[in-house]
Design a protein around this motif. Structure first.
Motif, PDB file in Angstrom:
ATOM      1  N   LYS A  90       0.807  -1.218   0.000  1.00 22.00           N
ATOM      2  CA  LYS A  90       0.000   0.000   0.000  1.00 22.00           C
ATOM      3  C   LYS A  90       0.848   1.280   0.000  1.00 22.00           C
ATOM      4  CE  LYS A  90      -4.114   2.045   2.065  1.00 22.00           C
ATOM      5  NZ  LYS A  90      -3.639   3.428   1.944  1.00 22.00           N
ATOM      6  N   PRO A  91       1.952   1.390   0.772  1.00 19.08           N
ATOM      7  CA  PRO A  91       2.756   2.633   0.705  1.00 19.08           C
ATOM      8  C   PRO A  91       3.269   2.901  -0.701  1.00 19.08           C
ATOM      9  CG  PRO A  91       3.320   1.376   2.658  1.00 19.08           C
ATOM     10  CD  PRO A  91       2.438   0.489   1.835  1.00 19.08           C
ATOM     11  N   GLU A  92       3.702   1.873  -1.421  1.00 22.37           N
ATOM     12  CA  GLU A  92       4.212   2.068  -2.778  1.00 22.37           C
ATOM     13  C   GLU A  92       3.084   2.435  -3.729  1.00 22.37           C
ATOM     14  OE1 GLU A  92       7.160  -0.903  -4.084  1.00 22.37           O
ATOM     15  OE2 GLU A  92       6.981  -1.750  -2.054  1.00 22.37           O
ATOM     16  N   ILE A  93       1.910   1.878  -3.505  1.00 23.78           N
ATOM     17  CA  ILE A  93       0.759   2.221  -4.348  1.00 23.78           C
ATOM     18  C   ILE A  93       0.351   3.664  -4.114  1.00 23.78           C
ATOM     19  CG2 ILE A  93      -1.680   1.712  -4.770  1.00 23.78           C
ATOM     20  CD1 ILE A  93      -1.057  -1.203  -4.153  1.00 23.78           C
ATOM     21  N   ASP A  94       0.441   4.114  -2.844  1.00 22.53           N
ATOM     22  CA  ASP A  94       0.125   5.513  -2.541  1.00 22.53           C
ATOM     23  C   ASP A  94       1.104   6.455  -3.235  1.00 22.53           C
ATOM     24  OD1 ASP A  94      -1.984   4.689  -0.976  1.00 22.53           O
ATOM     25  OD2 ASP A  94      -0.871   4.833   0.921  1.00 22.53           O
ATOM     26  N   GLU A  95       2.392   6.051  -3.325  1.00 21.95           N
ATOM     27  CA  GLU A  95       3.382   6.865  -4.021  1.00 21.95           C
ATOM     28  C   GLU A  95       3.053   6.972  -5.501  1.00 21.95           C
ATOM     29  OE1 GLU A  95       5.899   8.673  -2.928  1.00 21.95           O
ATOM     30  OE2 GLU A  95       5.281   8.182  -0.863  1.00 21.95           O
ATOM     31  N   ILE A  96       2.571   5.874  -6.082  1.00 26.24           N
ATOM     32  CA  ILE A  96       2.166   5.905  -7.493  1.00 26.24           C
ATOM     33  C   ILE A  96       0.993   6.854  -7.673  1.00 26.24           C
ATOM     34  CG2 ILE A  96       1.155   4.528  -9.356  1.00 26.24           C
ATOM     35  CD1 ILE A  96       2.767   2.154  -8.322  1.00 26.24           C
ATOM     36  N   LYS A 152      -2.313   5.511 -16.910  1.00 28.72           N
ATOM     37  CA  LYS A 152      -0.887   5.371 -16.547  1.00 28.72           C
ATOM     38  C   LYS A 152      -0.750   4.874 -15.108  1.00 28.72           C
ATOM     39  CE  LYS A 152       0.736   9.056 -19.634  1.00 28.72           C
ATOM     40  NZ  LYS A 152       1.419  10.368 -19.702  1.00 28.72           N
ATOM     41  N   LYS A 153      -1.589   5.421 -14.246  1.00 27.04           N
ATOM     42  CA  LYS A 153      -1.549   5.006 -12.846  1.00 27.04           C
ATOM     43  C   LYS A 153      -1.872   3.522 -12.716  1.00 27.04           C
ATOM     44  CE  LYS A 153      -3.822   5.933  -8.423  1.00 27.04           C
ATOM     45  NZ  LYS A 153      -4.842   6.757  -7.723  1.00 27.04           N
ATOM     46  N   GLN A 154      -2.903   3.074 -13.449  1.00 25.78           N
ATOM     47  CA  GLN A 154      -3.297   1.667 -13.384  1.00 25.78           C
ATOM     48  C   GLN A 154      -2.185   0.774 -13.917  1.00 25.78           C
ATOM     49  OE1 GLN A 154      -5.991   0.658 -11.888  1.00 25.78           O
ATOM     50  NE2 GLN A 154      -5.664  -1.506 -12.289  1.00 25.78           N
ATOM     51  N   GLN A 155      -1.544   1.207 -14.987  1.00 26.28           N
ATOM     52  CA  GLN A 155      -0.439   0.411 -15.557  1.00 26.28           C
ATOM     53  C   GLN A 155       0.715   0.315 -14.566  1.00 26.28           C
ATOM     54  OE1 GLN A 155       0.337   2.502 -19.224  1.00 26.28           O
ATOM     55  NE2 GLN A 155      -0.999   1.145 -20.411  1.00 26.28           N
ATOM     56  N   ALA A 156       1.001   1.416 -13.890  1.00 20.51           N
ATOM     57  CA  ALA A 156       2.096   1.413 -12.920  1.00 20.51           C
ATOM     58  C   ALA A 156       1.795   0.485 -11.752  1.00 20.51           C
ATOM     59  CB  ALA A 156       2.342   2.840 -12.416  1.00 20.51           C
ATOM     60  N   VAL A 157       0.543   0.496 -11.296  1.00 20.71           N
ATOM     61  CA  VAL A 157       0.154  -0.394 -10.195  1.00 20.71           C
ATOM     62  C   VAL A 157       0.259  -1.850 -10.629  1.00 20.71           C
ATOM     63  CG1 VAL A 157      -1.767  -1.108  -8.740  1.00 20.71           C
ATOM     64  CG2 VAL A 157      -1.312   1.320  -9.078  1.00 20.71           C
ATOM     65  N   MET A 158      -0.216  -2.150 -11.845  1.00 16.25           N
ATOM     66  CA  MET A 158      -0.141  -3.523 -12.339  1.00 16.25           C
ATOM     67  C   MET A 158       1.304  -3.967 -12.507  1.00 16.25           C
ATOM     68  SD  MET A 158      -3.209  -4.551 -12.411  1.00 16.25           S
ATOM     69  CE  MET A 158      -2.931  -6.108 -13.230  1.00 16.25           C
ATOM     70  N   ASN A 195     -12.694  -5.892   9.131  1.00 10.10           N
ATOM     71  CA  ASN A 195     -11.997  -6.346   7.932  1.00 10.10           C
ATOM     72  C   ASN A 195     -11.326  -5.171   7.231  1.00 10.10           C
ATOM     73  OD1 ASN A 195     -11.495  -8.583   5.958  1.00 10.10           O
ATOM     74  ND2 ASN A 195     -12.571  -7.174   4.599  1.00 10.10           N
ATOM     75  N   GLN A 196     -11.974  -4.032   7.230  1.00  3.07           N
ATOM     76  CA  GLN A 196     -11.397  -2.848   6.598  1.00  3.07           C
ATOM     77  C   GLN A 196     -10.162  -2.365   7.359  1.00  3.07           C
ATOM     78  OE1 GLN A 196     -14.042   0.514   6.315  1.00  3.07           O
ATOM     79  NE2 GLN A 196     -13.094   1.255   4.454  1.00  3.07           N
ATOM     80  N   GLN A 197     -10.195  -2.506   8.682  1.00  3.37           N
ATOM     81  CA  GLN A 197      -9.081  -2.041   9.497  1.00  3.37           C
ATOM     82  C   GLN A 197      -7.946  -3.065   9.574  1.00  3.37           C
ATOM     83  OE1 GLN A 197     -10.458  -0.737  13.326  1.00  3.37           O
ATOM     84  NE2 GLN A 197     -12.203   0.365  12.470  1.00  3.37           N
ATOM     85  N   LEU A 198      -8.326  -4.324   9.809  1.00  5.05           N
ATOM     86  CA  LEU A 198      -7.309  -5.349  10.014  1.00  5.05           C
ATOM     87  C   LEU A 198      -6.663  -5.805   8.715  1.00  5.05           C
ATOM     88  CD1 LEU A 198      -8.985  -7.631  12.714  1.00  5.05           C
ATOM     89  CD2 LEU A 198      -7.161  -5.955  13.031  1.00  5.05           C
ATOM     90  N   MET A 199      -7.472  -5.974   7.662  1.00  6.05           N
ATOM     91  CA  MET A 199      -6.934  -6.543   6.433  1.00  6.05           C
ATOM     92  C   MET A 199      -6.336  -5.478   5.545  1.00  6.05           C
ATOM     93  SD  MET A 199      -7.463  -9.633   7.059  1.00  6.05           S
ATOM     94  CE  MET A 199      -6.869 -10.313   5.523  1.00  6.05           C
ATOM     95  N   GLY A 200      -6.820  -4.236   5.689  1.00 10.90           N
ATOM     96  CA  GLY A 200      -6.266  -3.178   4.857  1.00 10.90           C
ATOM     97  C   GLY A 200      -6.664  -3.350   3.417  1.00 10.90           C
ATOM     98  N   THR A 201      -6.278  -2.437   2.574  1.00 12.02           N
ATOM     99  CA  THR A 201      -6.587  -2.512   1.143  1.00 12.02           C
ATOM    100  C   THR A 201      -5.512  -1.790   0.359  1.00 12.02           C
ATOM    101  OG1 THR A 201      -8.145  -1.925  -0.584  1.00 12.02           O
ATOM    102  CG2 THR A 201      -8.059  -0.441   1.280  1.00 12.02           C
ATOM    103  N   GLY A 202      -5.240  -2.300  -0.813  1.00  7.39           N
ATOM    104  CA  GLY A 202      -4.297  -1.644  -1.715  1.00  7.39           C
ATOM    105  C   GLY A 202      -5.005  -0.877  -2.778  1.00  7.39           C
ATOM    106  N   GLY A 203      -6.277  -0.649  -2.601  1.00  7.69           N
ATOM    107  CA  GLY A 203      -7.075   0.002  -3.621  1.00  7.69           C
ATOM    108  C   GLY A 203      -6.940   1.503  -3.591  1.00  7.69           C
ATOM    109  N   GLU A 205      -0.812  -3.756 -25.055  1.00  9.32           N
ATOM    110  CA  GLU A 205      -0.987  -3.224 -26.398  1.00  9.32           C
ATOM    111  C   GLU A 205      -2.314  -2.483 -26.527  1.00  9.32           C
ATOM    112  OE1 GLU A 205       0.022  -2.168 -30.133  1.00  9.32           O
ATOM    113  OE2 GLU A 205       1.294  -3.189 -28.646  1.00  9.32           O
ATOM    114  N   MET A 206      -3.373  -3.043 -25.908  1.00  8.41           N
ATOM    115  CA  MET A 206      -4.675  -2.384 -25.934  1.00  8.41           C
ATOM    116  C   MET A 206      -4.619  -1.045 -25.207  1.00  8.41           C
ATOM    117  SD  MET A 206      -7.145  -5.686 -25.278  1.00  8.41           S
ATOM    118  CE  MET A 206      -8.567  -4.657 -24.939  1.00  8.41           C
ATOM    119  N   ALA A 207      -3.901  -1.015 -24.067  1.00 11.81           N
ATOM    120  CA  ALA A 207      -3.782   0.227 -23.306  1.00 11.81           C
ATOM    121  C   ALA A 207      -3.048   1.291 -24.123  1.00 11.81           C
ATOM    122  CB  ALA A 207      -3.053  -0.032 -21.995  1.00 11.81           C
ATOM    123  N   LYS A 208      -1.974   0.874 -24.843  1.00 17.97           N
ATOM    124  CA  LYS A 208      -1.232   1.824 -25.669  1.00 17.97           C
ATOM    125  C   LYS A 208      -2.099   2.370 -26.792  1.00 17.97           C
ATOM    126  CE  LYS A 208       3.327  -0.230 -24.786  1.00 17.97           C
ATOM    127  NZ  LYS A 208       4.466  -0.969 -25.388  1.00 17.97           N
TER     128      LYS A 208
END
Length: 634
Positions: free
Chosen positions: A426-432, A444-450, A536-544, A624-627
């Motif tokens: 999650k910290p790296e995703i927040d940086e993206i 671009k953000k979605q591609q970077a996360v993937m 679940n929201q607090q304990l498991m966290g989310t990378g979304g 290729e589709m994204a490009k």
């Protein structure tokens, strides 16, 4: 003046509202057709009753001694009565002697049921199940004498005569009080002793099956020459037996099995009446926990069935079935069938279906497709095994929940691990997210996360797929508990009946989307659902993304409320199961957080980033589709 103007405006507004109300509430063509069909049915019933009254009046003794009446008047009255009788004799022929008689009743019973047979119509006029009671504690009657019909329609002497308006008598060979079995032979006598119709009823000990054979002797020259089959009409008004009339209506309809084919049913939620395209092996007037089923030894021809809501207090639905039995116009013919009068118990109905593949047990709604398979091959075997220990059914449900959650734990554990990986990233995703803050940079953000997921060896779908494997069991149990007669009138804690809602307070008025009562298990389930989603929201966290977090937050509030409004009037056993399942899931989530080493996961993910990434053909196509999409935008 201003006051008059306001008055005119108010009257105009009221007129506009009235006009709109009249427009929107006018009946549709479908509703008009339904009203016409109802009116025609009422007229037909009234005509039939008038005909029966006419017959009874005409065949009654009309000549009485009266010293104040002249001999000429007496003779004239007698001649009129004789003329009326001769007219009926010509209309009904050999059936005339059966028009009038004393109505007697006879009882066939065993250790499970008691069937009362009436001489009028020779029919089973009521059935009581001995081992069951209504929710009010009274005897459980499947149908009552004045709310059912059963009989043949005889096409004779250029008219149709229903045998349920004629009188039968108990014939020789009957054995009402047999030790192991009882037999009642109801015979429709005619003016010719060699012409008659018999209903031969037989009931053995220890069974819910009551056999019936229709025996037709010497009627080939009485029935119309073109008669190749005889209509058999059966209808009942199903009385209410449970506390909740709405739950009964949701589970009550007509089921039937096509001959040498699968079963089907009429709509549960709306009135329906229709002819069937094929012959059938049986037809069932199914209520929530009990059924009256008519089963042919061979098949019924050209069936037509209907199931309508009954607006009368104390009744659930009206069931009607018209079927045809073959008639070859020989001097002596028989047609065999059986009635099942009993509980909707899956294993019991399966037992009665085993010899001839009747599939009676399929009328119990265990869910379609995979949900039904889960109930048949997993839930029911476990439930039956636990029930064999004679435990309270609240304890049975508790153990069943523990067993199912234990079986699902390996799948759930993968979800916990996947969520832990997402939380580590999650910290790296927040940086993206900070790197691509603009909306137009979403791709671009979605591609970077993937790309980050790919380098770290993390599959974002790994947490979702295990949940999909658990859904069939979740939905299967939603069908299982309301259909389980084993829970009927079973006490647990404050609940007096686990098959229906556990009301502790009744408002005596209806609250929209909630009901007129408070169900404690539904409330507990709602609180546990909120607790689970929040934790679940607090304990498991989310990378979304932030949007995903907002969506999850809304779900955390909306989902429990939705379940509360839905389950408040459902089976207490179902709400109790969901409550236990939520608590166990919450406990598993908490323990998983304690035992999963997130630092070790983080080291593995960082190590995976140093490895060369192998791009699959599918990923190449996605990139290729994204490009191409970005090129089109530019």
């Amino acid at each position: 003046m201003g006051s008059d103007k306001n008055t005119y405006i108010g009257l105009f507004a009221i007129g506009l509202i009235l006009f709109g109300w009249m427009y929107w509430t006018q009946p549709s063509e479908k509703e008009l057709a339904k009203q016409k069909a109802t009116h025609d049915s009422i007229v037909k019933v009234q005509q039939q009753r008038e005909e029966e009254t006419k017959i009874a009046a005409a065949t009654a003794k009309t000549v009485k001694k009266d010293t104040s009446t002249s001999a000429h008047d007496t003779a004239s009255h007698s001649n009129d009565s004789l003329a009326s009788i001769h007219k009926l004799e010509s209309e009904f022929g050999v059936l005339y002697p059966a028009l009038k008689a004393v109505n007697n009743t006879y009882i066939l019973e065993n250790d499970l049921l008691k069937a009362t047979i009436s001489s009028k119509g020779g029919k089973i006029e009521s059935v009581e199940l001995k081992n069951f009671k209504t929710s009010a504690g009274g005897p459980l009657i499947l149908f009552k004498p004045d709310s059912n019909r059963f009989g043949l329609i005889l096409n004779a002497y250029s008219r149709e005569t229903a045998t349920d308006s004629l009188y039968f008598s108990l014939a020789g060979g009957s054995n009402i009080n047999g030790k192991d079995s009882s037999v009642a032979i109801m015979q429709l006598n005619t003016g010719n002793p060699n012409k008659y119709i018999q209903y031969i009823y037989s009931l053995k000990t220890g069974t819910y099956l009551l056999h019936c054979k229709i025996h037709i002797v010497g009627m080939q020259d009485v029935l119309a020459s073109n008669t190749q089959d005889i209509a058999l009409n059966w209808s009942i008004q199903g009385p209410s037996q449970e506390a909740n009339i709405q739950n009964q209506q949701r589970a009550s309809t007509i089921y039937y099995k096509f001959y040498q084919d699968d079963i089907d049913h009429l709509s549960i939620t709306k009135d329906e009446k229709k002819p069937l395209a094929s012959d059938i092996s049986w037809v069932s007037f199914k209520q929530q926990f009990f059924s009256s089923i008519l089963i042919a030894d061979t098949k019924f021809n050209s069936p037509s069935i209907g199931c309508l809501k009954n607006a009368n207090p104390g009744f659930v639905k009206n069931y009607t079935a018209e079927v045809y039995i073959p008639y070859s116009r020989t001097p002596d013919e028989s047609f065999g069938m059986s009635f099942f009068f009993g509980p909707n118990n899956y294993n019991l109905l399966k037992k009665y279906s085993s010899d001839n593949d009747l599939q009676l047990n399929k009328e119990i709604n265990l869910g379609w497709g995979i949900f039904g398979w889960v109930n048949r091959f997993l839930v029911i075997p476990i439930f039956d095994f636990l029930s064999g220990f004679n435990l309270n059914y609240g304890i049975v449900i508790l153990i069943l929940t523990l067993v199912i959650k234990s079986l699902l734990f390996p799948i759930a554990y993968r979800t916990y691990v996947s969520s832990a990986k997402m939380r580590v990233l999650k910290p790296e995703i927040d940086e993206i997210g900070k790197k691509f803050p603009k909306t137009e940079d979403a791709m671009k953000k979605q591609q970077a996360v993937m790309a980050l997921y790919k380098k770290g060896g993390v599959n974002p779908m790994a947490g979702c797929l295990p949940m999909l494997f658990q859904l069939p069991i979740l939905y299967a149990l939603f069908s299982f508990f309301p259909a389980s007669i084993e829970l009927r009138q079973q006490h647990f804690l404050w609940a007096t009946d686990l098959s229906t809602y556990d009301s502790i307070y009744n408002f005596h008025f209806n609250i929209p989307f909630y009901g007129d009562h408070i169900s404690v298990f539904a409330l507990l389930m709602t609180l546990s659902q909120y607790l689970y989603l929040s934790a679940n929201q607090q304990l498991m966290g989310t990378g979304g993304t932030d949007q995903m977090a907002k969506t999850m937050k809304w779900m955390m509030y909306i989902t429990p409320i939705f379940f509360l409004s839905f389950l408040n009037s459902y089976s207490a056993g179902l709400s109790y199961y969901y409550f236990l399942a939520n608590l166990i899931t919450f406990g598993q989530t908490f323990l998983a957080r304690k035992f999963i080493n997130e630092d070790e996961l983080h080291r593995k993910i960082q190590a995976n980033k140093l490895k060369p990434v192998k791009v699959s053909n599918f990923q190449k196509r996605l990139e290729e589709m994204a490009k191409q999409q970005q090129a089109r935008k530019r």
